[in-house]
Design a protein around this motif. Structure first.
Motif, PDB file in Angstrom:
ATOM      1  N   ARG A 330       0.847  -1.186   0.000  1.00 49.02           N
ATOM      2  CA  ARG A 330       0.000   0.000   0.000  1.00 49.02           C
ATOM      3  C   ARG A 330       0.886   1.242   0.000  1.00 49.02           C
ATOM      4  O   ARG A 330       1.903   1.287   0.695  1.00 49.02           O
ATOM      5  CB  ARG A 330      -0.929   0.017   1.221  1.00 49.02           C
ATOM      6  CG  ARG A 330      -1.862   1.234   1.242  1.00 49.02           C
ATOM      7  CD  ARG A 330      -2.923   1.108   2.318  1.00 49.02           C
ATOM      8  NE  ARG A 330      -3.864   0.045   2.033  1.00 49.02           N
ATOM      9  CZ  ARG A 330      -4.851   0.113   1.141  1.00 49.02           C
ATOM     10  NH1 ARG A 330      -5.002   1.215   0.410  1.00 49.02           N
ATOM     11  NH2 ARG A 330      -5.665  -0.891   0.954  1.00 49.02           N
ATOM     12  N   THR A 331       0.502   2.231  -0.801  1.00 51.61           N
ATOM     13  CA  THR A 331       1.305   3.449  -0.915  1.00 51.61           C
ATOM     14  C   THR A 331       0.722   4.575  -0.071  1.00 51.61           C
ATOM     15  O   THR A 331      -0.493   4.625   0.150  1.00 51.61           O
ATOM     16  CB  THR A 331       1.373   3.924  -2.377  1.00 51.61           C
ATOM     17  OG1 THR A 331       0.042   4.087  -2.883  1.00 51.61           O
ATOM     18  CG2 THR A 331       2.112   2.930  -3.234  1.00 51.61           C
ATOM     19  N   PRO A 332       1.579   5.473   0.380  1.00 51.57           N
ATOM     20  CA  PRO A 332       1.083   6.661   1.085  1.00 51.57           C
ATOM     21  C   PRO A 332       0.618   7.709   0.081  1.00 51.57           C
ATOM     22  O   PRO A 332       1.348   8.648  -0.247  1.00 51.57           O
ATOM     23  CB  PRO A 332       2.314   7.132   1.873  1.00 51.57           C
ATOM     24  CG  PRO A 332       3.483   6.638   1.078  1.00 51.57           C
ATOM     25  CD  PRO A 332       3.044   5.370   0.402  1.00 51.57           C
ATOM     26  N   GLY A 333      -0.571   7.540  -0.442  1.00 55.92           N
ATOM     27  CA  GLY A 333      -1.078   8.441  -1.465  1.00 55.92           C
ATOM     28  C   GLY A 333      -1.309   7.720  -2.776  1.00 55.92           C
ATOM     29  O   GLY A 333      -1.292   6.483  -2.848  1.00 55.92           O
ATOM     30  N   ASP A 334      -1.512   8.469  -3.837  1.00 56.77           N
ATOM     31  CA  ASP A 334      -1.809   7.918  -5.153  1.00 56.77           C
ATOM     32  C   ASP A 334      -0.664   7.035  -5.643  1.00 56.77           C
ATOM     33  O   ASP A 334       0.518   7.415  -5.580  1.00 56.77           O
ATOM     34  CB  ASP A 334      -2.040   9.070  -6.133  1.00 56.77           C
ATOM     35  CG  ASP A 334      -2.368   8.575  -7.526  1.00 56.77           C
ATOM     36  OD1 ASP A 334      -3.540   8.272  -7.776  1.00 56.77           O
ATOM     37  OD2 ASP A 334      -1.428   8.476  -8.345  1.00 56.77           O
ATOM     38  N   ASP A 335      -1.002   5.857  -6.158  1.00 60.56           N
ATOM     39  CA  ASP A 335       0.033   4.895  -6.533  1.00 60.56           C
ATOM     40  C   ASP A 335       0.840   5.355  -7.749  1.00 60.56           C
ATOM     41  O   ASP A 335       2.064   5.178  -7.793  1.00 60.56           O
ATOM     42  CB  ASP A 335      -0.579   3.515  -6.785  1.00 60.56           C
ATOM     43  CG  ASP A 335      -1.708   3.531  -7.809  1.00 60.56           C
ATOM     44  OD1 ASP A 335      -2.718   4.195  -7.555  1.00 60.56           O
ATOM     45  OD2 ASP A 335      -1.581   2.862  -8.857  1.00 60.56           O
ATOM     46  N   ALA A 336       0.194   5.954  -8.744  1.00 61.86           N
ATOM     47  CA  ALA A 336       0.931   6.415  -9.926  1.00 61.86           C
ATOM     48  C   ALA A 336       1.858   7.575  -9.574  1.00 61.86           C
ATOM     49  O   ALA A 336       3.017   7.621 -10.019  1.00 61.86           O
ATOM     50  CB  ALA A 336      -0.044   6.826 -11.031  1.00 61.86           C
ATOM     51  N   ASP A 337       1.372   8.514  -8.771  1.00 62.65           N
ATOM     52  CA  ASP A 337       2.223   9.621  -8.330  1.00 62.65           C
ATOM     53  C   ASP A 337       3.421   9.093  -7.555  1.00 62.65           C
ATOM     54  O   ASP A 337       4.559   9.569  -7.722  1.00 62.65           O
ATOM     55  CB  ASP A 337       1.437  10.588  -7.453  1.00 62.65           C
ATOM     56  CG  ASP A 337       0.396  11.387  -8.227  1.00 62.65           C
ATOM     57  OD1 ASP A 337       0.440  11.376  -9.473  1.00 62.65           O
ATOM     58  OD2 ASP A 337      -0.468  12.006  -7.585  1.00 62.65           O
ATOM     59  N   PHE A 338       3.174   8.109  -6.704  1.00 66.65           N
ATOM     60  CA  PHE A 338       4.250   7.535  -5.894  1.00 66.65           C
ATOM     61  C   PHE A 338       5.326   6.924  -6.790  1.00 66.65           C
ATOM     62  O   PHE A 338       6.530   7.162  -6.598  1.00 66.65           O
ATOM     63  CB  PHE A 338       3.679   6.484  -4.940  1.00 66.65           C
ATOM     64  CG  PHE A 338       4.708   5.829  -4.054  1.00 66.65           C
ATOM     65  CD1 PHE A 338       5.014   6.383  -2.822  1.00 66.65           C
ATOM     66  CD2 PHE A 338       5.361   4.671  -4.459  1.00 66.65           C
ATOM     67  CE1 PHE A 338       5.967   5.784  -1.992  1.00 66.65           C
ATOM     68  CE2 PHE A 338       6.317   4.066  -3.649  1.00 66.65           C
ATOM     69  CZ  PHE A 338       6.622   4.633  -2.407  1.00 66.65           C
ATOM     70  N   VAL A 339       4.909   6.124  -7.777  1.00 67.86           N
ATOM     71  CA  VAL A 339       5.871   5.458  -8.662  1.00 67.86           C
ATOM     72  C   VAL A 339       6.663   6.484  -9.474  1.00 67.86           C
ATOM     73  O   VAL A 339       7.892   6.370  -9.619  1.00 67.86           O
ATOM     74  CB  VAL A 339       5.130   4.462  -9.585  1.00 67.86           C
ATOM     75  CG1 VAL A 339       6.035   4.002 -10.729  1.00 67.86           C
ATOM     76  CG2 VAL A 339       4.661   3.259  -8.780  1.00 67.86           C
ATOM     77  N   ARG A 340       5.986   7.497  -9.991  1.00 58.26           N
ATOM     78  CA  ARG A 340       6.664   8.542 -10.771  1.00 58.26           C
ATOM     79  C   ARG A 340       7.705   9.271  -9.930  1.00 58.26           C
ATOM     80  O   ARG A 340       8.869   9.433 -10.336  1.00 58.26           O
ATOM     81  CB  ARG A 340       5.634   9.529 -11.299  1.00 58.26           C
ATOM     82  CG  ARG A 340       6.214  10.662 -12.148  1.00 58.26           C
ATOM     83  CD  ARG A 340       5.211  11.793 -12.276  1.00 58.26           C
ATOM     84  NE  ARG A 340       4.882  12.349 -10.966  1.00 58.26           N
ATOM     85  CZ  ARG A 340       3.661  12.755 -10.612  1.00 58.26           C
ATOM     86  NH1 ARG A 340       2.640  12.681 -11.446  1.00 58.26           N
ATOM     87  NH2 ARG A 340       3.455  13.259  -9.403  1.00 58.26           N
ATOM     88  N   ASP A 341       7.313   9.693  -8.732  1.00 59.15           N
ATOM     89  CA  ASP A 341       8.214  10.467  -7.883  1.00 59.15           C
ATOM     90  C   ASP A 341       9.332   9.600  -7.313  1.00 59.15           C
ATOM     91  O   ASP A 341      10.470  10.067  -7.160  1.00 59.15           O
ATOM     92  CB  ASP A 341       7.420  11.130  -6.753  1.00 59.15           C
ATOM     93  CG  ASP A 341       6.419  12.154  -7.277  1.00 59.15           C
ATOM     94  OD1 ASP A 341       6.537  12.567  -8.450  1.00 59.15           O
ATOM     95  OD2 ASP A 341       5.487  12.517  -6.524  1.00 59.15           O
ATOM     96  N   LEU A 342       9.016   8.339  -7.012  1.00 61.78           N
ATOM     97  CA  LEU A 342      10.041   7.411  -6.534  1.00 61.78           C
ATOM     98  C   LEU A 342      11.122   7.229  -7.589  1.00 61.78           C
ATOM     99  O   LEU A 342      12.325   7.280  -7.282  1.00 61.78           O
ATOM    100  CB  LEU A 342       9.405   6.055  -6.195  1.00 61.78           C
ATOM    101  CG  LEU A 342      10.363   4.919  -5.852  1.00 61.78           C
ATOM    102  CD1 LEU A 342      11.021   5.171  -4.496  1.00 61.78           C
ATOM    103  CD2 LEU A 342       9.643   3.567  -5.854  1.00 61.78           C
ATOM    104  N   TYR A 343      10.702   7.049  -8.829  1.00 61.12           N
ATOM    105  CA  TYR A 343      11.679   6.857  -9.904  1.00 61.12           C
ATOM    106  C   TYR A 343      12.555   8.096 -10.069  1.00 61.12           C
ATOM    107  O   TYR A 343      13.784   7.997 -10.175  1.00 61.12           O
ATOM    108  CB  TYR A 343      10.954   6.543 -11.206  1.00 61.12           C
ATOM    109  CG  TYR A 343      11.879   6.461 -12.397  1.00 61.12           C
ATOM    110  CD1 TYR A 343      12.712   5.364 -12.581  1.00 61.12           C
ATOM    111  CD2 TYR A 343      11.918   7.495 -13.342  1.00 61.12           C
ATOM    112  CE1 TYR A 343      13.574   5.300 -13.667  1.00 61.12           C
ATOM    113  CE2 TYR A 343      12.778   7.431 -14.427  1.00 61.12           C
ATOM    114  CZ  TYR A 343      13.601   6.332 -14.587  1.00 61.12           C
ATOM    115  OH  TYR A 343      14.459   6.269 -15.662  1.00 61.12           O
ATOM    116  N   GLY A 344      11.946   9.275 -10.089  1.00 62.09           N
ATOM    117  CA  GLY A 344      12.718  10.499 -10.255  1.00 62.09           C
ATOM    118  C   GLY A 344      13.699  10.731  -9.134  1.00 62.09           C
ATOM    119  O   GLY A 344      14.813  11.227  -9.357  1.00 62.09           O
TER     120      GLY A 344
END
Length: 397
Positions: A330-344
């Motif tokens: 489970r992510t803290p917030g929106d999953d797509a936003d999390f993946v994008r920001d994690l990658y960056g």
């Protein structure tokens, strides 16, 4: 062109590519944990068997498959699940991996008239949806539920849906949550199949990635046998060497179960053109006949889970799956936003859970989660976990 092609959705990894294009350029070396592609070494015995079989390139392979391969698969099924050996002549067909067979099976069994439905788990392997749509049926999604261990409330599906259902896809151990379907669920599905006549396609490509050698995941044919259904009525299982033996490039698997369905599927495949090369057959016989490399494979995955989970559990809602090599966090917030920001921020790639599911019954059951595939070498998985943990702690501060 086939007008049904326009109904297909972009594959999750195409959506991921577009998402990551919006991210900052990472300064850290990339670690890709988004794709469930095995990275452990292929077994030497499989490579040797393939090298020794190169003479097979000069002959056409039979659609039904090499009798020796069908026999080896039947032997493996009996050993693995502790059941009576299926008839290799009528209940087993080699296939070019489970993906090809899952897709082709839907084309063979679905009558596109009269509002045909295909019941699919949600989240799901996108082949199920594409196979249904291109066969002229509509998918009906049943959402996984965290309160059921990411299982399904089969009895909540309306009776009218079951009446129109021609095919049910199930995946156990599941993708992405790694949950194993219990015997009681199989009992429910078999009863529904008997009542309404639909076929059950059991995708078991993760069946050999588990963590306790004394507690193997229940298989569909095993469940049928325990429930007195030794003819496997309406049931066809799909398995593969890709995950079990770390040979995704071999494209080798099998279909097994109801002899009536297997016979009709063989007729379809006679025209479909999906025979396995004699070279691949010999390599596959070597793989299905050996368990030592599979035990070692499981050890490597177990070590990665043991190393990664203590790093991630303090910052993410995540735990051991029943089986398979995924974490469903489970992510803290929106999953797509999390993946994008994690990658960056870190160079680590995970897969948004919402990309693996569809909006159904008022929700997307993959939303707010990510799938992490522990396929990279152990040290890379540990490094990725540490970066994820640091990213979350930094976002909280």
């Amino acid at each position: 062109m086939n007008p049904r092609l326009s109904a297909l959705h972009p594959y999750p990894f195409e959506k991921l590519r577009r998402l990551l294009a919006q991210a900052s350029v990472p300064q850290s070396a990339p670690v890709n944990l988004s794709i469930g592609e095995p990275k452990h070494a292929a077994p030497a015995l499989v490579i040797q068997a393939m090298q020794e079989a190169m003479g097979g390139l000069s002959v056409y392979p039979p659609t039904k498959g090499d009798p020796a391969l069908r026999s080896a698969i039947a032997d493996w099924i009996a050993r693995r699940y502790g059941i009576e050996r299926p008839d290799p002549d009528t209940q087993v067909l080699p296939a070019l991996g489970s993906r090809e067979a899952l897709f082709a099976f839907a084309q063979a069994v679905i009558d596109p008239g009269a509002g045909a439905l295909v019941v699919c788990p949600n989240p799901f392997y996108q082949i199920y949806e594409g196979a249904a749509l291109l066969a002229g049926a509509q998918p009906y999604f049943i959402n996984s539920r965290a309160d059921l261990g990411f299982g399904y409330d089969w009895k909540a599906v309306p009776a009218d849906v079951w009446r129109r259902t021609q095919l049910l896809f199930v995946c156990s151990p599941g993708n992405p949550a790694g949950n194993v379907m219990p015997l009681e669920d199989w009992k429910t599905l078999f009863a529904l199949s008997d009542e309404h006549g639909f076929a059950i396609a059991a995708d078991e490509c993760y069946s050999e990635i588990y963590f306790d050698e004394s507690d193997k995941p229940l298989g569909a044919m095993q469940a049928a046998s325990l429930l007195g259904r030794s003819d496997y009525r309406n049931l066809v299982c799909f398995s593969s060497l890709s995950k079990r033996s770390n040979v995704p490039g071999l494209r080798s698997g099998f279909v097994a179960g109801d002899a009536r369905l297997i016979g009709q599927f063989l007729l379809y495949r006679t025209y479909h053109g999906s025979a396995i090369s004699p070279v691949v057959s010999q390599a596959s016989i070597a793989a299905w006949s050996d368990e030592a490399h599979v035990v070692e494979n499981r050890r490597l995955y177990r070590e990665k889970f043991e190393a990664v989970l203590p790093i991630l559990k303090p910052v993410l809602d995540v735990d051991w799956p029943d089986a398979a090599f995924y974490l469903w966090a489970r992510t803290p917030g929106d999953d797509a936003d999390f993946v994008r920001d994690l990658y960056g921020a870190t160079g680590v790639t995970a897969l948004p859970g919402s990309f693996l599911a569809r909006e159904a019954h008022g929700e997307n059951p993959g939303a707010g989660r990510i799938r992490i595939a522990l396929v990279a070498p152990k040290q890379q998985c540990v490094e990725a976990a540490e970066r994820i943990a640091g990213f979350i702690r930094g976002a909280r501060s």
